[in-house]
Design a protein around this motif. Structure first.
Motif, short mmCIF file in Angstrom:
data_model
loop_
_atom_site.label_atom_id
_atom_site.label_comp_id
_atom_site.label_asym_id
_atom_site.label_seq_id
_atom_site.Cartn_x
_atom_site.Cartn_y
_atom_site.Cartn_z
N ASN A 1 0.77 -1.26 -0.09
CA ASN A 1 -0.10 0.20 0.11
C ASN A 1 0.89 1.14 0.10
OD1 ASN A 1 -2.61 -1.03 -0.28
ND2 ASN A 1 -2.61 -1.37 1.89
N ASN A 2 2.11 1.15 0.67
CA ASN A 2 3.16 2.24 0.37
C ASN A 2 3.39 2.60 -0.91
OD1 ASN A 2 3.25 2.48 3.24
ND2 ASN A 2 5.11 1.06 3.30
N TYR A 3 3.38 1.65 -2.03
CA TYR A 3 3.68 2.01 -3.37
C TYR A 3 2.35 2.39 -4.06
CZ TYR A 3 8.21 -0.38 -2.90
OH TYR A 3 9.75 -0.50 -2.78
N LEU A 4 1.31 1.68 -3.80
CA LEU A 4 -0.06 1.93 -4.30
C LEU A 4 -0.64 3.47 -4.01
CD1 LEU A 4 -1.89 -1.66 -4.32
CD2 LEU A 4 -0.64 -0.40 -6.19
N SER A 5 -0.06 3.79 -3.09
CA SER A 5 -0.59 5.17 -2.44
C SER A 5 0.08 6.27 -3.35
CB SER A 5 -0.30 5.44 -1.13
OG SER A 5 1.35 5.38 -1.05
N PHE A 6 1.30 5.89 -4.20
CA PHE A 6 1.71 7.04 -5.11
C PHE A 6 0.97 6.93 -6.48
CE2 PHE A 6 5.78 7.97 -7.83
CZ PHE A 6 5.44 9.29 -7.46
N ASN A 7 0.41 8.10 -7.01
CA ASN A 7 -0.24 8.16 -8.17
C ASN A 7 0.47 7.86 -9.72
OD1 ASN A 7 1.26 10.51 -8.79
ND2 ASN A 7 -0.60 11.74 -8.38
N LYS A 8 1.68 7.48 -9.35
CA LYS A 8 2.32 7.10 -10.59
C LYS A 8 2.75 5.58 -10.65
CE LYS A 8 4.78 11.54 -11.62
NZ LYS A 8 6.08 12.08 -11.93
N VAL A 9 2.26 5.01 -9.60
CA VAL A 9 2.43 3.53 -9.53
C VAL A 9 0.95 2.89 -10.09
CG1 VAL A 9 2.50 1.42 -8.14
CG2 VAL A 9 4.09 3.30 -7.74
N ILE A 10 1.02 2.07 -11.10
CA ILE A 10 -0.10 1.75 -11.59
C ILE A 10 -0.74 0.14 -10.94
CG2 ILE A 10 1.13 0.51 -13.34
CD1 ILE A 10 -1.26 0.89 -15.26
N ALA A 11 0.49 -0.39 -10.75
CA ALA A 11 0.12 -1.86 -9.96
C ALA A 11 1.34 -2.30 -9.20
CB ALA A 11 -0.49 -2.82 -10.88
N CYS A 12 1.33 -3.21 -8.62
CA CYS A 12 2.63 -4.01 -8.28
C CYS A 12 2.68 -5.35 -8.42
CB CYS A 12 2.70 -3.85 -6.56
SG CYS A 12 3.02 -2.04 -5.83
N GLY A 13 3.82 -5.84 -8.92
CA GLY A 13 4.27 -7.32 -9.01
C GLY A 13 4.76 -7.92 -7.73
N GLY A 14 4.15 -9.16 -7.44
CA GLY A 14 4.57 -9.80 -6.05
C GLY A 14 4.44 -11.03 -6.35
N SER A 15 5.19 -11.87 -5.57
CA SER A 15 5.43 -13.26 -5.47
C SER A 15 5.00 -13.90 -3.95
CB SER A 15 6.68 -13.87 -6.11
OG SER A 15 7.74 -13.54 -5.27
#
Length: 322
Positions: free
Chosen positions: A166-180
């Motif tokens: 959510n730290n990443y997704l809160s930034f408006n230039k982040v469209i999505a996050c990849g994760g495993s």
């Protein structure tokens, strides 16, 4: 933003998957779908990746399947032939990117510095993978290097987990996050598909971040609204705030000055992203009243009501402040 990128934005989480045993591919895809995450980036790190893409794409047409760790033009062609809808690469290979662009294939190449970003922009790309995210400096680094580039968005991958997504997704230039973290190789190889489903549900719930915001109670007029709010102030020392259309007592109780939606009033639930919440809730069969919504000047939802009431209360989502 094209349709696939819009879908990736709404999904928010892109599972990055390494398949060691192709027989696990279809059960894994089903576990993701059962968790409401109909997306997978199958990497070419193993020889099983291409066949895994083929089997998942054939079995689940609703699944948005991409190919990751794509390093060559030949791998692009094999991935697309197997059913991949998008390509992800760890770095920015001009030959691979141009091949994808020339064949109308969505590619999200890896970038980790301003030179990479400028090359991506020169090639006409609008979204890049930031990799490896945590190891390369995390969100603060993304914010720093993205400042001069207003038209680029990022899909961070590498070190993303449930505690920092959510730290990443809160930034408006982040469209999505990849994760495993919800599709670790050991879970797949052990056949722990129920656990994967539960981890996916947990990840989505964390991303959406639903919380009670306030309850609104329909009153007939401003006098009654003020009287009710003042009573709560006298009882519990709640602050009273008189607004244009309602009176708040603390942040949790709203008394409308005229009756609005809902037999008795409304319940407000806050979320980290109304757009993503709508996407996932509609997958569950819930309907929204698009005539009862508010948007900010950029066109993003600020609030939206569900179509149905609960116990005489209308229910609406409100966007958390970022």
């Amino acid at each position: 933003m094209n349709n696939l990128l819009e879908q990736i934005y709404k999904l928010g989480i892109i599972p990055v998957i390494k398949i060691d045993d192709v027989e696990k591919a279809v059960p894994l895809a089903k576990s993701l779908i059962d968790g409401n995450l109909s997306c997978a980036e199958i990497t070419f790190r193993t020889s099983q990746g291409e066949e895994a893409i083929r089997r998942i794409s054939k079995e689940f047409s609703q699944m948005l399947v991409g190919a990751g760790t794509v390093l060559t033009v030949e791998q692009v062609d094999r991935a697309i032939d197997a059913g991949a809808k998008f390509i992800v690469s760890p770095g920015i290979n001009k030959k691979v990117v141009e091949h994808c662009i020339n064949n109308n294939i969505l590619i999200i190449p890896g970038c980790s510095n301003p030179t990479d970003i400028e090359m991506a922009l020169e090639l006409g790309l609008e979204v890049v993978k930031f990799f490896p995210a945590e190891q390369a400096g995390g969100l603060n680094y993304i914010k720093a290097i993205s400042a001069p580039y207003t038209n680029i968005k990022f899909m961070p991958t590498g070190g993303i987990n449930i505690s920092n997504i959510n730290n990443y997704l809160s930034f408006n230039k982040v469209i999505a996050c990849g994760g495993s973290w919800m599709v670790k190789s050991e879970l797949i190889n052990e056949g722990s598909f129920n656990e994967i489903t539960n981890l996916v549900k947990q990840a989505i719930a964390t991303m959406l971040g639903f919380e009670f915001a306030h309850v609104g109670i329909n009153m007939e007029n401003e006098k009654d609204a003020l009287q009710s709010a003042s009573l709560l102030q006298k009882m519990f020392n709640f602050n009273v705030r008189n607004g244009n259309s309602s009176v708040f007592s603390s942040e949790f109780f709203e008394f409308t000055k005229t009756p609005y939606l809902g037999k008795n009033g409304h319940i407000a639930i806050s979320t980290n992203s109304i757009e993503r919440a709508i996407y996932y809730l509609e997958l569950e069969g819930f309907e929204f009243n698009y005539n009862a919504c508010k948007k900010d000047p950029s066109g993003k939802y600020v609030s939206i009501y569900f179509k149905d009431e609960i116990a005489g209360f209308a229910v609406h989502l409100v966007q958390k402040k970022k």
